[in-house]
Motif scaffolding. Structure first.
Motif, PDB file in Angstrom:
ATOM      1  N   LEU A  47       0.100  -0.125   5.784  1.00 14.85           N
ATOM      2  CA  LEU A  47      -0.787  -1.427   5.696  1.00 14.85           C
ATOM      3  C   LEU A  47      -1.724  -1.023   4.652  1.00 14.85           C
ATOM      4  O   LEU A  47      -2.048  -1.862   3.892  1.00 14.85           O
ATOM      5  N   ALA A  48      -2.393   0.203   4.871  1.00 17.64           N
ATOM      6  CA  ALA A  48      -3.383   0.557   3.569  1.00 17.64           C
ATOM      7  C   ALA A  48      -2.822   0.687   2.357  1.00 17.64           C
ATOM      8  O   ALA A  48      -3.658   0.131   1.482  1.00 17.64           O
ATOM      9  N   ALA A  49      -1.459   0.959   2.171  1.00 14.80           N
ATOM     10  CA  ALA A  49      -0.980   1.098   1.009  1.00 14.80           C
ATOM     11  C   ALA A  49      -0.440  -0.060   0.161  1.00 14.80           C
ATOM     12  O   ALA A  49      -0.966  -0.481  -0.899  1.00 14.80           O
ATOM     13  N   SER A  50      -0.398  -1.155   1.146  1.00 18.38           N
ATOM     14  CA  SER A  50       0.033  -2.577   0.782  1.00 18.38           C
ATOM     15  C   SER A  50      -1.279  -3.251   0.378  1.00 18.38           C
ATOM     16  O   SER A  50      -1.271  -3.920  -0.658  1.00 18.38           O
ATOM     17  N   LEU A  51      -2.474  -3.082   0.997  1.00 12.19           N
ATOM     18  CA  LEU A  51      -3.597  -3.851   0.422  1.00 12.19           C
ATOM     19  C   LEU A  51      -4.266  -3.242  -0.544  1.00 12.19           C
ATOM     20  O   LEU A  51      -4.635  -3.902  -1.799  1.00 12.19           O
ATOM     21  N   LEU A  52      -4.086  -1.683  -0.829  1.00  9.41           N
ATOM     22  CA  LEU A  52      -4.662  -1.186  -1.869  1.00  9.41           C
ATOM     23  C   LEU A  52      -3.799  -1.426  -3.274  1.00  9.41           C
ATOM     24  O   LEU A  52      -4.611  -1.794  -4.431  1.00  9.41           O
ATOM     25  N   LEU A  53      -2.497  -1.586  -3.007  1.00 14.61           N
ATOM     26  CA  LEU A  53      -1.745  -1.812  -4.080  1.00 14.61           C
ATOM     27  C   LEU A  53      -1.830  -3.235  -4.607  1.00 14.61           C
ATOM     28  O   LEU A  53      -1.737  -3.506  -5.594  1.00 14.61           O
ATOM     29  N   SER A  54      -1.933  -4.062  -3.629  1.00 17.61           N
ATOM     30  CA  SER A  54      -2.292  -5.511  -3.996  1.00 17.61           C
ATOM     31  C   SER A  54      -3.297  -5.675  -5.104  1.00 17.61           C
ATOM     32  O   SER A  54      -3.302  -6.339  -5.839  1.00 17.61           O
TER      33      SER A  54
END
Length: 211
Positions: free
Chosen positions: A21-28
């Motif tokens: 989740l953290a990766a998805s939000l940061l990469l978005s």
């Protein structure tokens, strides 16, 4: 790692799933951009919200020149709050990315036998995938399309999940051609379960029909 305990039927994400989740939000946010087609939506919404011309591209021309009614409608209240387009697309990207993540967690639990190790490979792959994360922004309806794609998978495998029922019912408002996969999913479940799942039918009929 075996499946975590659940409360009221909702799964508890694993540490790796939280990391995704953290990766998805940061990469978005890292990959945020705007597609040129997004400015079609922006002009329609600004004509409605700021210029009082109605939902039009040019004044007096009442033509639906955008591909997603639901995306257009979602932009209106955010623009009315005075937010700029860069902030609006980022906020919607984060919301759709987070909800997609949650549906992928649900999908992993509903598609795996109880007590088996939880290795959510689809989530891990998509959370770090450039193509997936970059299209959570873009300014067009792509984040909603990616969200509803997971909702369709969950609806077919676990049709009792009410959130999935509502999302697939809204699919034709995201893109009109998504009425076809909705019809196919409903037909498949009607054949398999010998009954009709009425929530998506009512949601689709009331929203797209009203539009």
């Amino acid at each position: 790692m075996t499946a975590p305990a659940q409360r009221d039927g909702w799964p508890r994400p694993t540490a790796i799933e939280w990391l995704c989740l953290a990766a998805s939000l940061l990469l978005s946010l890292q990959y945020a951009w705007l597609l040129d087609d997004a400015f079609v939506y922006f002009r329609y919404v600004d004509n409605l919200v700021h210029l009082g011309r109605g939902l039009v591209f040019n004044e007096g021309e009442y033509v639906e020149g955008y591909s997603s009614p639901l995306w257009c409608v979602a932009l209106v209240p955010l623009r009315a709050l005075g937010l700029d387009w860069w902030m609006i697309t980022r906020l919607l990207a984060l919301g759709c990315a987070a909800l997609t993540w949650w549906l992928l967690v649900l999908l992993a639990r509903r598609s795996a036998p109880g007590g088996t190790p939880i290795v959510n490979l689809p989530l891990a792959y998509l959370a770090f995938n450039y193509a997936t994360q970059t299209y959570f922004t873009s300014g067009v309806e792509a984040p909603m399309v990616q969200l509803v794609a997971v909702a369709f998978s969950l609806f077919v495998l676990a049709p009792d999940v009410r959130l999935a029922q509502w999302l697939v019912g809204l699919a034709p408002m995201i893109r009109h051609e998504l009425a076809l996969p909705l019809a196919l999913a409903l037909a498949w479940l009607a054949w398999r379960e010998r009954r009709v799942r009425w929530v998506p039918v009512v949601v689709a009929g009331s929203t797209l029909g009203a539009w």
